[in-house]
Scaffold this motif. Structure first.
Motif, short mmCIF file in Angstrom:
data_model
loop_
_atom_site.label_atom_id
_atom_site.label_comp_id
_atom_site.label_asym_id
_atom_site.label_seq_id
_atom_site.Cartn_x
_atom_site.Cartn_y
_atom_site.Cartn_z
N THR A 13 -2.88 -12.58 -1.84
CA THR A 13 -3.19 -11.22 -2.28
C THR A 13 -2.97 -10.26 -1.12
OG1 THR A 13 -5.52 -11.55 -1.72
CG2 THR A 13 -4.91 -11.86 -4.03
N ASP A 15 -3.49 -5.69 -0.34
CA ASP A 15 -3.90 -4.39 -0.88
C ASP A 15 -2.74 -3.39 -0.88
OD1 ASP A 15 -3.67 -3.88 1.83
OD2 ASP A 15 -5.69 -3.08 2.05
N GLU A 56 -6.32 -5.01 -5.34
CA GLU A 56 -5.29 -5.77 -4.64
C GLU A 56 -4.16 -6.12 -5.60
OE1 GLU A 56 -7.21 -8.31 -1.16
OE2 GLU A 56 -7.93 -9.00 -3.11
#
Length: 112
Positions: A13, A15, A56
């Protein structure tokens, strides 16, 4: 359901959508993944003693078990987080045609 014991999903993941795109493109260009899906997600987690929430992008690379180590290394090299999520999840099955396509598109590290 056809067996897929050599197919895995490597997940991370970030952001930053641009970084998610860069990771995806790098993995496909290097033939480490056949396809990379980018999905907006919300995450709640504990970091350094605090409970955090963040929007995210989940980056899901469809690849082979043989290439998973190289995918993990590429993600670690491209990712700015101190501790990026990198999970390898086995595929439990799938269509023969799709699994075959993944196998045909991925070149494990060292076999190039």
């Amino acid at each position: 359901m056809p067996e897929a014991d050599d197919i895995v999903l490597v997940v991370t993941t970030t952001d930053d959508r641009a970084l998610a795109d860069a990771i995806a493109r790098a993995l496909v260009e290097r033939r480490l993944a056949a396809c990379v899906r980018i999905v907006p997600v919300g995450s709640v987690y504990r970091w350094q003693g605090e409970i955090c929430a963040a929007d995210e992008f989940a980056v899901e690379a469809k690849t082979t078990h043989a290439a998973a180590g190289a995918v993990q290394a590429a993600i670690a090299a491209l990712h700015p987080y101190d501790l990026p999520e990198i999970l390898v999840l086995p595929a439990l099955g799938g269509s023969d045609a799709y699994l075959g396509w993944i196998r045909s598109e991925v070149t494990p590290a060292g076999a190039r």
